[in-house]
Write a protein that holds these residues in place. Structure first.
Motif, mmCIF file in Angstrom:
data_model
loop_
_atom_site.group_PDB
_atom_site.id
_atom_site.type_symbol
_atom_site.label_atom_id
_atom_site.label_comp_id
_atom_site.label_asym_id
_atom_site.label_seq_id
_atom_site.Cartn_x
_atom_site.Cartn_y
_atom_site.Cartn_z
ATOM 1 N N ALA A 162 45.245 35.352 26.807
ATOM 2 C CA ALA A 162 46.598 35.878 27.015
ATOM 3 C C ALA A 162 46.950 36.887 25.926
ATOM 4 C CB ALA A 162 47.612 34.735 27.038
ATOM 5 N N MET A 163 46.570 36.579 24.698
ATOM 6 C CA MET A 163 46.882 37.474 23.583
ATOM 7 C C MET A 163 46.097 38.786 23.670
ATOM 8 S SD MET A 163 47.319 34.657 20.563
ATOM 9 C CE MET A 163 47.775 35.810 19.285
ATOM 10 N N VAL A 164 44.859 38.735 24.134
ATOM 11 C CA VAL A 164 44.079 39.963 24.326
ATOM 12 C C VAL A 164 44.757 40.833 25.378
ATOM 13 C CG1 VAL A 164 41.905 40.890 25.227
ATOM 14 C CG2 VAL A 164 41.855 39.031 23.553
ATOM 15 N N CYS A 165 45.145 40.232 26.495
ATOM 16 C CA CYS A 165 45.842 40.982 27.553
ATOM 17 C C CYS A 165 47.100 41.639 27.006
ATOM 18 C CB CYS A 165 46.246 40.057 28.699
ATOM 19 S SG CYS A 165 44.918 39.450 29.704
ATOM 20 N N HIS A 166 47.890 40.856 26.317
ATOM 21 C CA HIS A 166 49.171 41.334 25.803
ATOM 22 C C HIS A 166 48.972 42.441 24.770
ATOM 23 C CE1 HIS A 166 53.047 40.938 23.516
ATOM 24 N NE2 HIS A 166 53.471 41.073 24.749
ATOM 25 N N ALA A 167 48.010 42.278 23.891
ATOM 26 C CA ALA A 167 47.760 43.280 22.853
ATOM 27 C C ALA A 167 47.379 44.627 23.467
ATOM 28 C CB ALA A 167 46.662 42.796 21.905
ATOM 29 N N TRP A 168 46.526 44.599 24.478
ATOM 30 C CA TRP A 168 46.118 45.848 25.108
ATOM 31 C C TRP A 168 47.295 46.491 25.829
ATOM 32 C CZ3 TRP A 168 41.149 48.298 25.699
ATOM 33 C CH2 TRP A 168 40.201 47.791 24.808
ATOM 34 N N ALA A 169 48.149 45.701 26.433
ATOM 35 C CA ALA A 169 49.327 46.267 27.104
ATOM 36 C C ALA A 169 50.296 46.853 26.088
ATOM 37 C CB ALA A 169 50.017 45.202 27.952
ATOM 38 N N LYS A 170 50.552 46.133 25.014
ATOM 39 C CA LYS A 170 51.484 46.626 23.992
ATOM 40 C C LYS A 170 50.961 47.897 23.329
ATOM 41 C CE LYS A 170 54.894 44.882 22.782
ATOM 42 N NZ LYS A 170 56.267 45.137 23.229
ATOM 43 N N ALA A 171 49.635 48.025 23.237
ATOM 44 C CA ALA A 171 49.035 49.233 22.665
ATOM 45 C C ALA A 171 48.910 50.345 23.703
ATOM 46 C CB ALA A 171 47.663 48.901 22.086
ATOM 47 N N HIS A 172 49.303 50.054 24.933
ATOM 48 C CA HIS A 172 49.251 51.012 26.048
ATOM 49 C C HIS A 172 47.828 51.519 26.296
ATOM 50 C CE1 HIS A 172 53.585 50.913 26.016
ATOM 51 N NE2 HIS A 172 53.566 51.207 24.744
ATOM 52 N N ILE A 173 46.868 50.614 26.157
ATOM 53 C CA ILE A 173 45.478 50.976 26.416
ATOM 54 C C ILE A 173 45.131 50.513 27.819
ATOM 55 C CG2 ILE A 173 43.081 50.705 25.695
ATOM 56 C CD1 ILE A 173 44.173 50.085 22.872
ATOM 57 N N HIS A 174 45.115 51.464 28.723
ATOM 58 C CA HIS A 174 44.842 51.161 30.136
ATOM 59 C C HIS A 174 43.334 51.090 30.323
ATOM 60 C CE1 HIS A 174 46.124 51.499 34.485
ATOM 61 N NE2 HIS A 174 44.807 51.407 34.525
ATOM 62 N N ASN A 175 42.851 49.906 30.662
ATOM 63 C CA ASN A 175 41.417 49.734 30.870
ATOM 64 C C ASN A 175 41.212 48.773 32.035
ATOM 65 O OD1 ASN A 175 38.693 48.721 30.656
ATOM 66 N ND2 ASN A 175 38.622 49.812 28.694
ATOM 67 N N ASP A 176 40.938 49.328 33.180
ATOM 68 C CA ASP A 176 40.752 48.517 34.387
ATOM 69 C C ASP A 176 39.623 47.507 34.223
ATOM 70 O OD1 ASP A 176 42.824 49.758 35.751
ATOM 71 O OD2 ASP A 176 41.521 51.248 36.663
ATOM 72 N N ASP A 177 38.541 47.927 33.569
ATOM 73 C CA ASP A 177 37.392 47.031 33.392
ATOM 74 C C ASP A 177 37.784 45.788 32.599
ATOM 75 O OD1 ASP A 177 35.754 48.807 34.746
ATOM 76 O OD2 ASP A 177 34.951 49.716 32.917
ATOM 77 N N LEU A 178 38.538 45.986 31.520
ATOM 78 C CA LEU A 178 38.942 44.851 30.693
ATOM 79 C C LEU A 178 39.782 43.866 31.498
ATOM 80 C CD1 LEU A 178 39.209 43.430 27.896
ATOM 81 C CD2 LEU A 178 41.369 44.674 27.685
ATOM 82 N N PHE A 179 40.786 44.374 32.190
ATOM 83 C CA PHE A 179 41.673 43.480 32.930
ATOM 84 C C PHE A 179 40.951 42.790 34.085
ATOM 85 C CE2 PHE A 179 44.780 45.620 30.377
ATOM 86 C CZ PHE A 179 45.688 44.611 30.115
ATOM 87 N N GLU A 180 39.976 43.457 34.643
ATOM 88 C CA GLU A 180 39.163 42.826 35.687
ATOM 89 C C GLU A 180 38.307 41.707 35.091
ATOM 90 O OE1 GLU A 180 35.801 44.255 38.826
ATOM 91 O OE2 GLU A 180 37.521 45.582 38.527
ATOM 92 N N LEU A 181 37.737 41.960 33.915
ATOM 93 C CA LEU A 181 36.917 40.942 33.242
ATOM 94 C C LEU A 181 37.743 39.726 32.816
ATOM 95 C CD1 LEU A 181 34.613 43.038 30.876
ATOM 96 C CD2 LEU A 181 33.865 41.542 32.732
ATOM 97 N N LEU A 182 38.992 39.959 32.420
ATOM 98 C CA LEU A 182 39.841 38.879 31.909
ATOM 99 C C LEU A 182 40.427 38.000 33.014
ATOM 100 C CD1 LEU A 182 41.779 40.804 29.135
ATOM 101 C CD2 LEU A 182 40.068 39.022 28.786
ATOM 102 N N ALA A 183 40.540 38.514 34.215
ATOM 103 C CA ALA A 183 41.253 37.805 35.281
ATOM 104 C C ALA A 183 40.664 36.434 35.598
ATOM 105 C CB ALA A 183 41.306 38.661 36.543
ATOM 106 N N LEU A 184 39.376 36.328 35.789
ATOM 107 C CA LEU A 184 38.769 35.055 36.171
ATOM 108 C C LEU A 184 38.878 33.997 35.061
ATOM 109 C CD1 LEU A 184 37.357 33.402 38.343
ATOM 110 C CD2 LEU A 184 35.178 34.291 37.501
ATOM 111 N N PRO A 185 38.492 34.317 33.819
ATOM 112 C CA PRO A 185 38.645 33.294 32.780
ATOM 113 C C PRO A 185 40.114 32.908 32.547
ATOM 114 C CG PRO A 185 37.516 35.237 31.886
ATOM 115 C CD PRO A 185 37.790 35.498 33.327
ATOM 116 N N LEU A 186 41.007 33.883 32.634
ATOM 117 C CA LEU A 186 42.427 33.588 32.456
ATOM 118 C C LEU A 186 42.920 32.661 33.565
ATOM 119 C CD1 LEU A 186 44.902 34.127 30.711
ATOM 120 C CD2 LEU A 186 45.315 36.186 32.040
ATOM 121 N N ALA A 187 42.519 32.930 34.794
ATOM 122 C CA ALA A 187 42.905 32.068 35.919
ATOM 123 C C ALA A 187 42.372 30.652 35.728
ATOM 124 C CB ALA A 187 42.403 32.661 37.234
ATOM 125 N N SER A 188 41.176 30.544 35.181
ATOM 126 C CA SER A 188 40.595 29.204 35.001
ATOM 127 C C SER A 188 41.318 28.411 33.916
ATOM 128 C CB SER A 188 39.098 29.290 34.691
ATOM 129 O OG SER A 188 38.885 29.813 33.404
#
Length: 142
Positions: free
Chosen positions: A20-46
């Motif tokens: 959650a903190m990785v997701c939030h940090a990238w959003a707050k830094a305005h770093i748009h990275n589709d690959d990162l958010f795609e990679l994070l979705a499954l582990p975050l959901a679990s």
């Protein structure tokens, strides 16, 4: 390079809070990275069932910041958030963060709308007010 260092094996070792903190940090830094958010979705959901309200809120905020709302992730995050609402352990700030984020992506949730009853709508974005159908209630208050 950081994104590619976060391979699924590494992500699997991170806690729900860390994800959650990785997701939030990238959003707050305005770093748009589709690959990162795609990679994070499954582990975050679990990890969703173990997240605290603030962790759910910052995760939803992060995805919505980039106008992303993957159904498979948002369904489990919102299920967790609704259960935390039922336990009455959600702060008003986290409720507003989630509602504003959902407004950004046009995602309405009836339970969250009910939770807004009696709250100060001034803290809701125009998009959230429209998504949750609160314009009439706001005009009655004004």
């Amino acid at each position: 390079r950081v994104v590619y260092a976060l391979r699924p094996k590494v992500l699997a070792r991170l806690s729900g809070r860390q994800l959650a903190m990785v997701c939030h940090a990238w959003a707050k830094a305005h770093i748009h990275n589709d690959d990162l958010f795609e990679l994070l979705a499954l582990p975050l959901a679990s990890h969703a069932a173990k997240l605290e309200a603030h962790e759910v809120a910052i995760s939803i905020f992060a995805y919505a910041h980039f106008r992303k709302s993957p159904k498979e992730l948002f369904d489990v995050l919102l299920e967790r958030f609704r259960s935390l609402l039922a336990e009455q352990v959600v702060s008003e700030e986290d409720l507003f963060m989630v509602v504003n984020a959902l407004g950004r992506v046009g995602w309405m949730d009836g339970t969250l709308r009910e939770a807004l009853h009696g709250k100060d709508f001034r803290y809701l974005s125009v998009h959230a007010q429209a998504t949750f159908g609160l314009q009439e209630e706001i005009h009655q208050i004004a």
